[in-house]
Design a protein around this motif. Structure first.
Motif, PDB file in Angstrom:
ATOM      1  N   VAL A  56       0.865  -1.175   0.000  1.00 29.28           N
ATOM      2  CA  VAL A  56       0.000   0.000   0.000  1.00 29.28           C
ATOM      3  C   VAL A  56       0.902   1.226   0.000  1.00 29.28           C
ATOM      4  O   VAL A  56       2.048   1.170   0.469  1.00 29.28           O
ATOM      5  N   SER A  57       0.393   2.323  -0.550  1.00 26.79           N
ATOM      6  CA  SER A  57       1.162   3.568  -0.607  1.00 26.79           C
ATOM      7  C   SER A  57       0.316   4.726  -0.101  1.00 26.79           C
ATOM      8  O   SER A  57      -0.850   4.864  -0.493  1.00 26.79           O
ATOM      9  N   LEU A  58       0.913   5.526   0.762  1.00 21.95           N
ATOM     10  CA  LEU A  58       0.320   6.793   1.170  1.00 21.95           C
ATOM     11  C   LEU A  58       0.958   7.865   0.305  1.00 21.95           C
ATOM     12  O   LEU A  58       2.186   8.013   0.289  1.00 21.95           O
ATOM     13  N   VAL A  59       0.136   8.604  -0.428  1.00 28.08           N
ATOM     14  CA  VAL A  59       0.639   9.509  -1.460  1.00 28.08           C
ATOM     15  C   VAL A  59       0.076  10.908  -1.248  1.00 28.08           C
ATOM     16  O   VAL A  59      -1.139  11.073  -1.062  1.00 28.08           O
ATOM     17  N   GLY A  60       0.946  11.906  -1.292  1.00 29.12           N
ATOM     18  CA  GLY A  60       0.526  13.304  -1.281  1.00 29.12           C
ATOM     19  C   GLY A  60       1.083  14.001  -2.503  1.00 29.12           C
ATOM     20  O   GLY A  60       2.235  13.760  -2.884  1.00 29.12           O
ATOM     21  N   PHE A  61       0.280  14.865  -3.136  1.00 31.50           N
ATOM     22  CA  PHE A  61       0.754  15.550  -4.336  1.00 31.50           C
ATOM     23  C   PHE A  61      -0.105  16.767  -4.638  1.00 31.50           C
ATOM     24  O   PHE A  61      -1.168  16.967  -4.036  1.00 31.50           O
ATOM     25  N   MET A  62       0.353  17.538  -5.599  1.00 35.82           N
ATOM     26  CA  MET A  62      -0.380  18.712  -6.071  1.00 35.82           C
ATOM     27  C   MET A  62      -1.112  18.381  -7.365  1.00 35.82           C
ATOM     28  O   MET A  62      -0.536  17.813  -8.291  1.00 35.82           O
ATOM     29  N   PHE A  63      -2.372  18.741  -7.416  1.00 35.96           N
ATOM     30  CA  PHE A  63      -3.215  18.662  -8.604  1.00 35.96           C
ATOM     31  C   PHE A  63      -3.236  20.072  -9.186  1.00 35.96           C
ATOM     32  O   PHE A  63      -3.784  20.990  -8.566  1.00 35.96           O
ATOM     33  N   GLY A 138      14.733  20.903  -1.981  1.00 32.22           N
ATOM     34  CA  GLY A 138      14.317  19.512  -1.857  1.00 32.22           C
ATOM     35  C   GLY A 138      13.425  19.230  -0.672  1.00 32.22           C
ATOM     36  O   GLY A 138      13.482  18.136  -0.098  1.00 32.22           O
ATOM     37  N   GLU A 139      12.581  20.192  -0.298  1.00 30.77           N
ATOM     38  CA  GLU A 139      11.683  20.024   0.847  1.00 30.77           C
ATOM     39  C   GLU A 139      10.236  19.994   0.360  1.00 30.77           C
ATOM     40  O   GLU A 139       9.778  20.919  -0.317  1.00 30.77           O
ATOM     41  N   PHE A 140       9.528  18.927   0.728  1.00 27.44           N
ATOM     42  CA  PHE A 140       8.150  18.750   0.282  1.00 27.44           C
ATOM     43  C   PHE A 140       7.300  18.312   1.477  1.00 27.44           C
ATOM     44  O   PHE A 140       7.695  17.407   2.221  1.00 27.44           O
ATOM     45  N   ALA A 141       6.140  18.952   1.659  1.00 16.87           N
ATOM     46  CA  ALA A 141       5.302  18.611   2.806  1.00 16.87           C
ATOM     47  C   ALA A 141       3.839  18.902   2.498  1.00 16.87           C
ATOM     48  O   ALA A 141       3.505  19.895   1.842  1.00 16.87           O
ATOM     49  N   TYR A 142       2.967  18.024   3.011  1.00 17.88           N
ATOM     50  CA  TYR A 142       1.524  18.197   2.935  1.00 17.88           C
ATOM     51  C   TYR A 142       0.944  18.018   4.331  1.00 17.88           C
ATOM     52  O   TYR A 142       1.359  17.115   5.071  1.00 17.88           O
ATOM     53  N   ALA A 143       0.004  18.883   4.691  1.00 22.84           N
ATOM     54  CA  ALA A 143      -0.643  18.808   6.004  1.00 22.84           C
ATOM     55  C   ALA A 143      -2.147  18.904   5.815  1.00 22.84           C
ATOM     56  O   ALA A 143      -2.632  19.560   4.888  1.00 22.84           O
ATOM     57  N   TRP A 144      -2.885  18.249   6.716  1.00 27.49           N
ATOM     58  CA  TRP A 144      -4.337  18.300   6.635  1.00 27.49           C
ATOM     59  C   TRP A 144      -4.937  17.996   7.998  1.00 27.49           C
ATOM     60  O   TRP A 144      -4.242  17.541   8.914  1.00 27.49           O
ATOM     61  N   GLN A 145      -6.236  18.286   8.124  1.00 23.97           N
ATOM     62  CA  GLN A 145      -6.964  18.018   9.356  1.00 23.97           C
ATOM     63  C   GLN A 145      -8.176  17.158   9.039  1.00 23.97           C
ATOM     64  O   GLN A 145      -8.839  17.338   8.020  1.00 23.97           O
ATOM     65  N   SER A 146      -8.458  16.231   9.943  1.00 21.36           N
ATOM     66  CA  SER A 146      -9.628  15.363   9.773  1.00 21.36           C
ATOM     67  C   SER A 146     -10.154  14.986  11.144  1.00 21.36           C
ATOM     68  O   SER A 146      -9.404  14.462  11.982  1.00 21.36           O
ATOM     69  N   ASP A 147     -11.432  15.297  11.378  1.00 24.53           N
ATOM     70  CA  ASP A 147     -12.085  14.989  12.661  1.00 24.53           C
ATOM     71  C   ASP A 147     -11.276  15.507  13.845  1.00 24.53           C
ATOM     72  O   ASP A 147     -11.116  14.826  14.875  1.00 24.53           O
ATOM     73  N   GLY A 148     -10.768  16.730  13.716  1.00 23.23           N
ATOM     74  CA  GLY A 148     -10.033  17.361  14.804  1.00 23.23           C
ATOM     75  C   GLY A 148      -8.598  16.920  14.946  1.00 23.23           C
ATOM     76  O   GLY A 148      -7.875  17.433  15.816  1.00 23.23           O
ATOM     77  N   GLU A 149      -8.147  15.970  14.121  1.00 21.02           N
ATOM     78  CA  GLU A 149      -6.770  15.489  14.167  1.00 21.02           C
ATOM     79  C   GLU A 149      -5.946  16.169  13.075  1.00 21.02           C
ATOM     80  O   GLU A 149      -6.435  16.418  11.975  1.00 21.02           O
ATOM     81  N   ARG A 150      -4.671  16.455  13.402  1.00 21.82           N
ATOM     82  CA  ARG A 150      -3.763  17.033  12.412  1.00 21.82           C
ATOM     83  C   ARG A 150      -2.821  15.955  11.887  1.00 21.82           C
ATOM     84  O   ARG A 150      -2.310  15.137  12.643  1.00 21.82           O
ATOM     85  N   PHE A 151      -2.579  15.992  10.572  1.00 21.76           N
ATOM     86  CA  PHE A 151      -1.712  15.020   9.917  1.00 21.76           C
ATOM     87  C   PHE A 151      -0.672  15.756   9.067  1.00 21.76           C
ATOM     88  O   PHE A 151      -0.935  16.846   8.553  1.00 21.76           O
ATOM     89  N   GLU A 152       0.494  15.131   8.916  1.00 20.19           N
ATOM     90  CA  GLU A 152       1.532  15.692   8.048  1.00 20.19           C
ATOM     91  C   GLU A 152       2.264  14.554   7.346  1.00 20.19           C
ATOM     92  O   GLU A 152       2.587  13.524   7.941  1.00 20.19           O
ATOM     93  N   LEU A 153       2.520  14.771   6.065  1.00 13.97           N
ATOM     94  CA  LEU A 153       3.311  13.865   5.239  1.00 13.97           C
ATOM     95  C   LEU A 153       4.402  14.710   4.589  1.00 13.97           C
ATOM     96  O   LEU A 153       4.103  15.664   3.869  1.00 13.97           O
ATOM     97  N   SER A 154       5.679  14.388   4.857  1.00 14.46           N
ATOM     98  CA  SER A 154       6.764  15.218   4.347  1.00 14.46           C
ATOM     99  C   SER A 154       7.954  14.366   3.954  1.00 14.46           C
ATOM    100  O   SER A 154       8.100  13.213   4.391  1.00 14.46           O
TER     101      SER A 154
END
Length: 249
Positions: A56-63, A138-154
């Protein structure tokens, strides 16, 4: 553009629906017990393995520069996406179609999530999202919130990106040119994705933080909380996504 081989009949059926750019993809990849994915495998497909292992892969990107049927939609052209996906294949007249199945997808726009659910029956949700992209350092990061929780993928990289090596793990993860979606009645929708081969960096440092059980359920919490088997960043490209076609099974 590079794509999986297709017959003339394929190109008559699979008409372009969305064009866009997928850029600065962080791909965080984990081996997983195939039994954990059995309930998600669309009818007519089977798990696609790399060296006998399931991933499985967790993927973050720009559309970016998104167009629907050639038309840009105001305020919905550029946005982040986070998805959890795995890999399947389907053999059609001797052609192996290697594809992706999405377990869950997040975008910041409610309209986009609604359209994806409506047209493809994909498991899209909307959530507040942000990104930090510094290609020069060379620094890449995505952050988001879901149900009051904060997440980051970098991920952090060094040097320039390299072409994919034939037969490599990175090629397996990055080069699946079909998508498959289970439908509520048990059927399957197939769509085609076209893009050239990407270039990639290995991640020197990487992070995924957040309550994985709250976001993806207990089934994947232990997998995503463990050390990943690989993390890399792809530069991305222009892409073309076709209309979905229901399989006759």
């Amino acid at each position: 553009m590079r794509a999986a081989s297709s017959s003339v009949h394929t190109w008559r059926v699979y008409r372009t629906f969305i064009t866009a750019e997928w850029r600065w993809l962080i791909l965080r990849n984990y081996r997983v017990d195939p039994d954990a994915l059995a309930a998600y495998v669309p009818r007519g497909t089977e798990l696609d393995l790399w060296q006998g292992e399931t991933y499985v892969s967790l993927v973050g990107f720009m559309f970016l520069n998104t167009r629907v049927l050639g038309v840009p939609i105001p305020f919905h052209r550029n946005f982040e996406e986070i998805n959890l996906r795995f890999y399947v294949k389907r053999v059609v007249d001797g052609e192996t179609r290697r594809g992706v199945v999405f377990i869950k997808e997040l975008v910041p726009k409610h309209v986009i999530a609604w359209v994806a659910r409506r047209l493809y029956n994909e498991n899209y949700s909307a959530a507040p999202m942000s990104h930090r992209i510094d290609n020069a350092s060379g620094e890449f990061a995505y952050a988001w919130q879901s149900d009051g929780e904060r997440f980051e993928l970098s991920a952090s990289t060094r040097g320039g990106p390299q072409s994919l090596s034939p037969g490599s793990h990175e090629e397996f993860i990055a080069e699946h040119f079909w998508g498959y979606v289970r439908q509520r009645d048990g059927g399957t929708v197939e769509y085609h994705v076209e893009h050239p081969s990407w270039r990639v960096w290995s991640a020197e440092r990487h992070l995924f933080s957040g309550n994985t059980a709250a976001l993806y359920g207990e089934r994947f919490a232990n997998v995503l909380s463990a050390k990943p088997d690989s993390v890399f960043v792809a530069d991305g490209s222009e892409v073309s996504v076709s209309h979905g076609v229901r399989l006759r099974l």
